[in-house]
Design a protein around this motif. Structure first.
Motif, PDB file in Angstrom:
ATOM      1  N   SER A  41       0.810  -1.212   0.000  1.00  0.00           N
ATOM      2  CA  SER A  41       0.000   0.000   0.000  1.00  0.00           C
ATOM      3  C   SER A  41       0.850   1.271   0.000  1.00  0.00           C
ATOM      4  CB  SER A  41      -0.944  -0.012   1.208  1.00  0.00           C
ATOM      5  OG  SER A  41      -0.193  -0.079   2.401  1.00  0.00           O
ATOM      6  N   GLY A  42       2.167   1.117   0.100  1.00  0.00           N
ATOM      7  CA  GLY A  42       3.044   2.289  -0.026  1.00  0.00           C
ATOM      8  C   GLY A  42       3.576   2.830   1.281  1.00  0.00           C
ATOM      9  N   LYS A  43       3.547   2.022   2.326  1.00  0.00           N
ATOM     10  CA  LYS A  43       4.014   2.513   3.630  1.00  0.00           C
ATOM     11  C   LYS A  43       5.525   2.756   3.625  1.00  0.00           C
ATOM     12  CE  LYS A  43       2.601  -1.187   5.797  1.00  0.00           C
ATOM     13  NZ  LYS A  43       2.094  -1.967   4.653  1.00  0.00           N
ATOM     14  N   VAL A 208      -0.187  -4.740  18.525  1.00  0.00           N
ATOM     15  CA  VAL A 208       0.906  -3.841  18.874  1.00  0.00           C
ATOM     16  C   VAL A 208       0.535  -2.397  18.590  1.00  0.00           C
ATOM     17  CG1 VAL A 208       3.257  -3.153  18.301  1.00  0.00           C
ATOM     18  CG2 VAL A 208       2.685  -5.587  18.502  1.00  0.00           C
ATOM     19  N   ILE A 209       0.051  -2.145  17.390  1.00  0.00           N
ATOM     20  CA  ILE A 209      -0.155  -0.748  16.991  1.00  0.00           C
ATOM     21  C   ILE A 209      -1.323  -0.130  17.760  1.00  0.00           C
ATOM     22  CG2 ILE A 209      -1.690  -1.107  14.981  1.00  0.00           C
ATOM     23  CD1 ILE A 209       1.381   1.191  15.073  1.00  0.00           C
ATOM     24  N   MET A 210      -2.345  -0.941  18.054  1.00  0.00           N
ATOM     25  CA  MET A 210      -3.478  -0.415  18.809  1.00  0.00           C
ATOM     26  C   MET A 210      -3.068  -0.060  20.243  1.00  0.00           C
ATOM     27  SD  MET A 210      -5.865  -0.275  16.684  1.00  0.00           S
ATOM     28  CE  MET A 210      -5.886  -0.790  14.972  1.00  0.00           C
ATOM     29  N   ASN A 211      -2.097  -0.825  20.748  1.00  0.00           N
ATOM     30  CA  ASN A 211      -1.562  -0.604  22.078  1.00  0.00           C
ATOM     31  C   ASN A 211      -0.661   0.609  22.153  1.00  0.00           C
ATOM     32  OD1 ASN A 211      -1.518  -1.863  24.641  1.00  0.00           O
ATOM     33  ND2 ASN A 211      -1.450  -3.819  23.528  1.00  0.00           N
ATOM     34  N   LEU A 212       0.022   0.854  21.050  1.00  0.00           N
ATOM     35  CA  LEU A 212       1.134   1.789  21.045  1.00  0.00           C
ATOM     36  C   LEU A 212       0.720   3.193  20.622  1.00  0.00           C
ATOM     37  CD1 LEU A 212       4.240   1.578  21.464  1.00  0.00           C
ATOM     38  CD2 LEU A 212       4.447   1.151  19.027  1.00  0.00           C
ATOM     39  N   ALA A 213      -0.001   3.257  19.501  1.00  0.00           N
ATOM     40  CA  ALA A 213      -0.178   4.558  18.853  1.00  0.00           C
ATOM     41  C   ALA A 213      -1.330   5.357  19.454  1.00  0.00           C
ATOM     42  CB  ALA A 213      -0.405   4.356  17.364  1.00  0.00           C
ATOM     43  N   GLN A 214      -1.165   6.685  19.407  1.00  0.00           N
ATOM     44  CA  GLN A 214      -2.241   7.562  19.854  1.00  0.00           C
ATOM     45  C   GLN A 214      -3.152   7.910  18.689  1.00  0.00           C
ATOM     46  OE1 GLN A 214       0.666  10.259  20.949  1.00  0.00           O
ATOM     47  NE2 GLN A 214       1.244   9.093  22.777  1.00  0.00           N
ATOM     48  N   HIS A 215      -2.592   7.819  17.476  1.00  0.00           N
ATOM     49  CA  HIS A 215      -3.336   8.198  16.286  1.00  0.00           C
ATOM     50  C   HIS A 215      -2.801   7.332  15.146  1.00  0.00           C
ATOM     51  CE1 HIS A 215      -5.776  11.292  14.158  1.00  0.00           C
ATOM     52  NE2 HIS A 215      -5.039  10.917  13.128  1.00  0.00           N
ATOM     53  N   ILE A 216      -3.691   6.862  14.279  1.00  0.00           N
ATOM     54  CA  ILE A 216      -3.240   5.941  13.235  1.00  0.00           C
ATOM     55  C   ILE A 216      -3.681   6.422  11.856  1.00  0.00           C
ATOM     56  CG2 ILE A 216      -3.493   3.591  12.319  1.00  0.00           C
ATOM     57  CD1 ILE A 216      -3.780   2.610  15.174  1.00  0.00           C
ATOM     58  N   TYR A 217      -2.744   6.347  10.909  1.00  0.00           N
ATOM     59  CA  TYR A 217      -3.076   6.599   9.508  1.00  0.00           C
ATOM     60  C   TYR A 217      -3.109   5.271   8.784  1.00  0.00           C
ATOM     61  CZ  TYR A 217      -2.106  11.564  10.214  1.00  0.00           C
ATOM     62  OH  TYR A 217      -2.141  12.854  10.641  1.00  0.00           O
ATOM     63  N   CYS A 218      -4.056   5.125   7.860  1.00  0.00           N
ATOM     64  CA  CYS A 218      -4.131   3.881   7.095  1.00  0.00           C
ATOM     65  C   CYS A 218      -4.003   4.174   5.607  1.00  0.00           C
ATOM     66  CB  CYS A 218      -5.457   3.173   7.367  1.00  0.00           C
ATOM     67  SG  CYS A 218      -5.642   1.673   6.386  1.00  0.00           S
ATOM     68  N   LEU A 219      -3.034   3.523   4.967  1.00  0.00           N
ATOM     69  CA  LEU A 219      -2.835   3.672   3.529  1.00  0.00           C
ATOM     70  C   LEU A 219      -3.423   2.468   2.806  1.00  0.00           C
ATOM     71  CD1 LEU A 219       0.924   4.729   3.032  1.00  0.00           C
ATOM     72  CD2 LEU A 219      -1.080   6.169   2.706  1.00  0.00           C
ATOM     73  N   ALA A 220      -3.938   2.698   1.586  1.00  0.00           N
ATOM     74  CA  ALA A 220      -4.332   1.594   0.713  1.00  0.00           C
ATOM     75  C   ALA A 220      -4.110   2.049  -0.716  1.00  0.00           C
ATOM     76  CB  ALA A 220      -5.784   1.210   0.945  1.00  0.00           C
ATOM     77  N   HIS A 221      -3.496   1.227  -1.502  1.00  0.00           N
ATOM     78  CA  HIS A 221      -3.194   1.568  -2.897  1.00  0.00           C
ATOM     79  C   HIS A 221      -2.511   2.920  -3.028  1.00  0.00           C
ATOM     80  CE1 HIS A 221      -5.313  -1.938  -4.297  1.00  0.00           C
ATOM     81  NE2 HIS A 221      -6.335  -1.619  -3.508  1.00  0.00           N
TER      82      HIS A 221
END
Lengths: 247, 354
Positions: A41-43, A208-221
């Motif tokens: 997805s381009g991360k 992990v990420i749900m535990n760690l991050a305060q804010h999440i960005y999601c990439l797709a395509h």
């Protein structure tokens, strides 16, 4: 909280493939921000664009107010924006302490410092950080002799040695066994809280990420699909579809 | 071994080497020894790039030739005009007083070294952006181009070469003079490299060898280190070349100065044979190489190059890490490495399962 890192409309193409399309996001100073998305997805491309690994086609990347898109990786690293690699990269034929010593910040390097020998304080700091990630007992081993998970920890310790203001971590828990993962989450949080390092983390492990991050960005395509607090992202229909391949 | 013991060993080795000319049995071979020190210098200077930094350079011979020509030209132009020199060089060699000779040699070697550093810095900033094989291939062209350029430049004798001034009688026999000249040069080079490797420079070029992308990502001034490494290599190689021209007296542009197929290849082989990326590897490799080569010349004349080729094949197949590299692999503890035997065993068995 002001943004330490701002990505504005970044586009990056490889031939006909649009790896990042008009991606904009911002990472506030002192925060832990996540970046997720299905494979391809381009991360990692976005990470590479931010740290100057390759030039971007259009858009802007600002770090502490400074424009990065024309700088190269080492210059950006010296500004205090560091990244770790998904395929762990360490200096295999050097021992852990040497790996740490050469990871000292290189901001003030000149021709005279080329000759300097490392004072005992540096070795001490290196050993403290190795202790922090749990590699103290292995400090005199060649880095190549460590297991994959230990190399990941070493890479993390090397990043801390470099005293960055912000750290981009590309899948820090990939390949690490589940018992170590909890310890790693704890250390990432402590690095953020105690050393004041802003973290921007790519992660596939949702726990992990749900535990760690305060804010999440999601990439797709290559495009920004959604962003929000962990619980919102978790329940976002589009994100779930993207991961299951409906997108 | 503790620090004091090591220092004592170094001092003892240095004294032993300096005393070689006092041993009557070895006195006929002093020129041979001088060549041996040259070989060691070749391998040590090549190893800065090829071994410690992992950048295989086939163009280092350029610095050797540049130093040689620069020294000869300074020696000539200091006391003669080109025409004068050309006229005496045909029959009687140009005669210099000992002081004139030494001044010319010192100034010449100095300016050759400075010139080599300038060239390394200029070339380096141009082509050190290339990595791995691309850099190696690019440097391969440098030696050839330099030889062609020298063959066509009348001021330095073009294709017919250049003759260096003869050693004045007052300075003694050629044997001891060049024996000591090259021995001292080799010792200084060894000490300088040892010191460089012990500091940040050493770790930085090792890091570049292991993973240059990672070094970049940590903010290391990789290009600067690479360029300086090449300058260091060029500096000592040019000094070697300057003295070497005076040892062999006649400088041929492609067979002596820019001798890529012989010296240029040997410096790579010797470093690999001894173990590249180690402090003593190049010294040991050069010694083994030089001695075997001389024996092959004596006992296998006509087949000496074949024997040499076979030796190289054997080394690469059975000791790819070189002599010191092989020893280090077998007895890592002796080299100050710490090995976690259990971890290594587990890893080996896991790799076997894959």
């Amino acid at each position: 909280m002001s943004a330490i890192l701002e990505v504005e409309n970044v586009t990056k193409t490889f031939g006909g493939v649009i790896a990042n399309n008009n991606v904009s996001l911002s990472v506030p100073e002192g925060s832990i921000i996540g970046l997720i998305g299905p494979n391809g997805s381009g991360k990692t491309t976005l990470f590479n664009s931010i740290v100057g690994y390759h030039p971007i086609d259009s858009g802007a990347v600002r770090f502490q107010g400074a424009e990065l898109s024309r700088l190269r990786t080492p210059q950006i690293a010296r500004l205090g924006l560091l990244r770790t690699f998904q395929q762990t990269r360490i200096f295999g034929k050097m021992n852990c302490v040497q790996n740490m010593q050469i990871s000292l910040p290189h901001v003030d390097d000149n021709f005279a410092t080329m000759l300097r020998k490392f004072p005992p304080e540096v070795a001490e700091r290196a050993e403290n950080l190795l202790e922090f990630v749990g590699l103290y007992a292995k400090r005199h081993l060649l880095a190549a002799d460590l297991s994959f998970g230990q190399q990941k920890l070493l890479e993390f310790a090397m990043a801390l040695m470099n005293e960055p203001a912000a750290l981009l971590l590309d899948e820090p828990t990939a390949g690490i066994n589940p018992t170590l993962i909890n310890g790693l989450i704890d250390r990432l949080k402590r690095a953020n809280a105690e050393f004041g390092i802003t973290l921007f983390v790519i992660e596939h492990n949702m726990r992990v990420i749900m535990n760690l991050a305060q804010h999440i960005y999601c990439l797709a395509h290559g495009e920004l699909l959604a962003d929000g607090a962990p619980e919102d992202i978790q329940n976002d229909r589009r994100v779930i579809d993207a991961y299951l391949g409906a997108h | 071994m503790n620090r004091r013991g090591k220092t004592a060993l170094y001092v003892a080795a240095a004294i032993a080497a300096l005393l070689i000319p006092q041993i009557p049995l070895l006195q006929p071979y002093l020129i041979q020894f001088a060549f041996l020190w040259v070989m060691i210098l070749f391998a040590m200077t090549w190893d800065v790039m090829g071994g410690q930094m992992g950048y295989n350079s086939f163009g280092n011979i350029v610095f050797f030739g540049v130093g040689m020509y620069a020294t000869a030209v300074v020696q000539r132009d200091l006391y003669f005009t080109v025409e004068e020199y050309a006229s005496v060089a045909g029959g009687e060699q140009a005669a210099l007083t000992p002081v004139e000779y030494l001044i010319g040699l010192a100034l010449g070697m100095g300016s050759g070294a400075v010139l080599a550093v300038v060239i390394a810095a200029l070339l380096g900033s141009g082509i050190l952006g290339l990595r791995g094989h691309y850099f190696a291939i690019c440097t391969l062209g440098l030696g050839i181009a330099a030889g062609e350029l020298a063959s066509g430049w009348d001021y330095i004798g073009a294709g017919s070469g250049l003759v260096t001034p003869l050693l004045p009688d007052a300075l003694g026999e050629r044997g001891p003079f060049f024996f000591y000249l090259f021995l001292v040069l080799a010792m200084i080079t060894f000490a300088a490299l040892k010191r460089l490797y012990a500091g940040q420079f050493g770790l930085a070029i090792n890091a570049i060898r292991d993973d240059e992308d990672k070094a970049d990502a940590l903010g290391l001034h990789a290009t600067r280190y690479k360029t300086v490494a090449w300058c260091v290599s060029g500096f000592f190689l040019a000094l070697t070349g300057g003295a070497f021209g005076n040892l062999v007296i006649f400088i041929d542009p492609t067979d002596v100065a820019f001798a890529g197929p012989t010296f240029g290849v040997w410096m790579v082989l010797m470093a690999i044979l001894g173990g590249k990326g180690t402090l003593w590897g190049p010294v040991i490799g050069a010694t083994v190489f030089h001695v075997t080569q001389e024996f092959f010349w004596i006992y296998l004349f006509g087949w000496q190059r074949v024997a040499l080729g076979l030796l190289i094949v054997v080394v690469v197949v059975f000791f790819p890490l070189g002599i010191v590299g092989w020893l280090r692999e077998r007895w890592p503890q002796r080299f100050g490495e710490v090995v976690d035997e259990d971890a290594r065993r587990v890893q080996v068995s896991l790799e076997g399962e894959r």
